[in-house]
Write a protein that holds these residues in place. Structure first.
Motif, PDB file in Angstrom:
ATOM      1  N   UNK A  71       0.813  -1.224   0.000  1.00 20.18           N
ATOM      2  CA  UNK A  71       0.000   0.000   0.000  1.00 20.18           C
ATOM      3  C   UNK A  71       0.844   1.270   0.000  1.00 20.18           C
ATOM      4  N   UNK A  72       2.161   1.141   0.071  1.00 25.28           N
ATOM      5  CA  UNK A  72       3.013   2.332   0.051  1.00 25.28           C
ATOM      6  C   UNK A  72       3.006   2.973  -1.335  1.00 25.28           C
ATOM      7  N   UNK A  73       3.016   4.296  -1.345  1.00 26.90           N
ATOM      8  CA  UNK A  73       3.053   5.053  -2.594  1.00 26.90           C
ATOM      9  C   UNK A  73       4.479   5.534  -2.822  1.00 26.90           C
ATOM     10  N   UNK A  74       5.145   5.053  -3.881  1.00 27.54           N
ATOM     11  CA  UNK A  74       6.536   5.478  -4.101  1.00 27.54           C
ATOM     12  C   UNK A  74       6.658   6.970  -4.407  1.00 27.54           C
ATOM     13  N   UNK A  75       5.563   7.591  -4.831  1.00 31.55           N
ATOM     14  CA  UNK A  75       5.603   9.024  -5.142  1.00 31.55           C
ATOM     15  C   UNK A  75       5.007   9.855  -4.021  1.00 31.55           C
ATOM     16  N   UNK A  76       5.085   9.349  -2.784  1.00 33.17           N
ATOM     17  CA  UNK A  76       4.484  10.056  -1.662  1.00 33.17           C
ATOM     18  C   UNK A  76       5.173  11.396  -1.425  1.00 33.17           C
ATOM     19  N   UNK A 124      -8.620   7.161  12.158  1.00 37.26           N
ATOM     20  CA  UNK A 124      -7.758   6.650  11.092  1.00 37.26           C
ATOM     21  C   UNK A 124      -6.449   7.428  11.096  1.00 37.26           C
ATOM     22  N   UNK A 125      -5.359   6.691  10.816  1.00 32.15           N
ATOM     23  CA  UNK A 125      -4.059   7.324  10.632  1.00 32.15           C
ATOM     24  C   UNK A 125      -3.783   7.362   9.134  1.00 32.15           C
ATOM     25  N   UNK A 126      -3.677   8.567   8.573  1.00 29.76           N
ATOM     26  CA  UNK A 126      -3.419   8.754   7.149  1.00 29.76           C
ATOM     27  C   UNK A 126      -1.941   9.083   6.996  1.00 29.76           C
ATOM     28  N   UNK A 127      -1.155   8.130   6.508  1.00 33.83           N
ATOM     29  CA  UNK A 127       0.291   8.301   6.421  1.00 33.83           C
ATOM     30  C   UNK A 127       0.667   9.102   5.175  1.00 33.83           C
ATOM     31  N   UNK A 128       1.744   9.819   5.289  1.00 29.51           N
ATOM     32  CA  UNK A 128       2.268  10.524   4.116  1.00 29.51           C
ATOM     33  C   UNK A 128       2.679   9.549   3.016  1.00 29.51           C
ATOM     34  N   UNK A 129       2.946   8.286   3.389  1.00 29.34           N
ATOM     35  CA  UNK A 129       3.331   7.271   2.404  1.00 29.34           C
ATOM     36  C   UNK A 129       2.166   6.831   1.526  1.00 29.34           C
ATOM     37  N   UNK A 130       0.944   7.299   1.818  1.00 34.48           N
ATOM     38  CA  UNK A 130      -0.178   7.006   0.937  1.00 34.48           C
ATOM     39  C   UNK A 130      -1.096   5.900   1.399  1.00 34.48           C
ATOM     40  N   UNK A 131      -1.123   5.576   2.688  1.00 40.16           N
ATOM     41  CA  UNK A 131      -2.011   4.534   3.169  1.00 40.16           C
ATOM     42  C   UNK A 131      -2.827   5.015   4.359  1.00 40.16           C
ATOM     43  N   UNK A 132      -3.948   4.325   4.570  1.00 41.60           N
ATOM     44  CA  UNK A 132      -4.893   4.636   5.650  1.00 41.60           C
ATOM     45  C   UNK A 132      -4.981   3.433   6.575  1.00 41.60           C
TER      46      UNK A 132
END
Length: 478
Positions: free
Chosen positions: A77-82, A374-382
């Motif tokens: 679920x990590x976003x490489x373009x975060x 909910x914790x919304x991470x800068x990496x792009x996941x909830x």
């Protein structure tokens, strides 16, 4: 591979547990006939299919440890373009699969126990005599016993249950003659004697076909309908099922937050910049009611000692949480996952902790329940979780800035337990296949003492196979 595992886990969740429920309910409640046959064998086939697909998938993909499964779920679920410090997305995902998975496991365990008992104690078919009199058209009457033979007592006490052959006289439909008929019945206390009456079912037009009888009347009806359990065993199974399922559901609710729909972030939401720092045990503070009681009991030394003793005996809720550092202090977030495995993976993650204080799931302070957050991470996941009610109320009472929302931002839902199919040992799956095979044998229309031993063998098969068959090392380099 990760997407396939998630899809398989969800498919098994929505197929296997309902199939187990249908199999148990069909065996308990349906009368003999093609409907019951189709229902129970169809449900059994669905269970076997789920187990075979799971086993084949684990053999092909390889088993991993639960810790590695958590890592794979997070990597997926990590976003490489975060972008660090990204704003909150306008829409949050729903989070019902974790709840469904935990509830399914909670319901499946007591259902499997009740099914094993019911299969062992059940009679899967009508007797030939019952078949004949049902086809000929039957009545049930209280008839006196004229002879008793072949008595088998369950114990030495005269009040112990016993089984015997009872003979009655069946009147013909026109009342011109009577026919002697013998049936075997079990009595819960002592042995019936000549002159006692039994509820007896027979065909008035053809009394020579024989009769079936039992105590109470409902057992005779169950024998004619072909229901698998007598009245006493039936109520024992149903009430046991209800009680165990209720306890399991309570435990499941405590472990998993209720399912949440997809929702939009609004102006009234609480938003905090947060950084995951590790794991800690949260201790619920005493409620206002308990505090008031202790204050009212401060009149004397004896009262103070009594209040202290009562307070010490009261259980204080404690549970593990992920610790989030915010501008308003540390805030605990309880997850529906193993905190020991999840927390080390999340340390250092930055993002937003958000929840809606006006939603129906908001719980006021003083309650041992929690507010859905909910914790919304800068990496792009909830990551769904729950904030303890007292902490949620403390944060809500402090001034907050505007809610930064980015309508174009897309995030993915993080479910740590979504890859559970890859963590199940093949030996356990093989044992479960043997258990289902034993259930299939017990569905066959055959009675005898072998049923109890087959049910016991099916119940212990997963444990025995797991102990005897090496599970093999879990792959942690996938």
């Amino acid at each position: 591979m990760t997407a396939a595992s998630v899809w398989l886990g969800r498919s098994v969740t929505v197929v296997a547990t309902p199939a187990l429920l249908v199999l148990t309910a069909g065996w308990l409640f349906l009368d003999i006939g093609p409907v019951r046959t189709g229902v129970v064998w169809g449900a059994l086939a669905a269970l076997i299919l789920c187990l075979l697909v799971l086993t084949g998938y684990v053999l092909k993909a390889g088993r991993v440890s639960r810790g590695r499964a958590y890592e794979l779920a997070l990597d997926a679920v990590r976003d490489p373009a975060a972008v660090p410090g990204a704003a909150i997305p306008a829409k949050l995902h729903g989070s019902g699969w974790t709840w469904a998975r935990i509830m399914a496991a909670a319901v499946a365990f007591p259902t499997a126990l009740v099914l094993g008992f019911s299969l062992a104690a059940g009679d899967p078919d009508r007797s030939p005599t019952a078949d004949r009199i049902v086809d000929a058209g039957y009545v049930i009457k209280e008839l006196p016993v004229v002879a008793v033979a072949n008595v088998e007592r369950a114990g030495s006490s005269p009040r112990a249950s016993a089984e015997a052959d009872y003979t009655v006289r069946l009147p013909s439909g026109d009342g011109t003659r009577t026919v002697r008929a013998t049936f075997r019945a079990e009595t819960s206390k002592g042995v019936g004697e000549a002159g006692d009456t039994f509820p007896v079912a027979y065909a008035p037009s053809r009394p020579e076909l024989g009769a079936v009888g039992a105590r109470p009347w409902s057992d005779v009806e169950a024998m004619l309908a072909g229901r698998t359990l007598e009245t006493g065993d039936f109520f024992l199974a149903v009430w046991g099922w209800a009680a165990f399922a209720a306890l399991a559901l309570v435990a499941g609710v405590a472990a998993a937050a209720p399912p949440r729909r997809a929702r939009r972030v609004g102006k009234g939401w609480i938003t905090l910049r947060a950084t995951a720092t590790g794991m800690a045990q949260h201790v619920e503070p005493p409620s206002d009611r308990d505090t008031g009681k202790r204050q009212d009991s401060q009149g004397s030394q004896g009262s103070r000692q009594s209040a202290g003793n009562r307070a010490g005996k009261q259980s204080t809720p404690r549970y593990e949480c992920l610790t989030l550092r915010t501008e308003l202090g540390d805030v605990p977030l309880n997850l529906a996952a193993s905190h020991q495995r999840a927390a080390p993976l999340l340390v250092g993650s930055e993002g937003w902790l958000v929840w809606n204080p006006t939603a129906s799931h908001w719980i006021p302070t003083g309650s041992p329940r929690k507010a859905a957050a909910d914790f919304i991470a800068d990496d792009g996941w909830q990551l769904p979780g729950r904030v303890p009610a007292a902490e949620a109320a403390r944060v809500a009472a402090q001034p907050r800035g505007p809610v930064p929302v980015d309508a174009g931002r897309q995030i993915r839902l993080l479910e740590f337990g979504s890859l559970w199919p890859r963590t199940v040992p093949v030996s356990v799956l093989l044992g479960m296949i043997l258990s289902v095979a034993a259930a299939g044998a017990l569905l066959l229309p055959a009675d005898g003492g072998w049923r109890v031993w087959t049910a016991l063998a099916g119940a212990v098969a997963p444990l025995v196979v797991w102990l005897l068959v090496p599970a093999g090392p879990a792959r942690d380099n996938d």
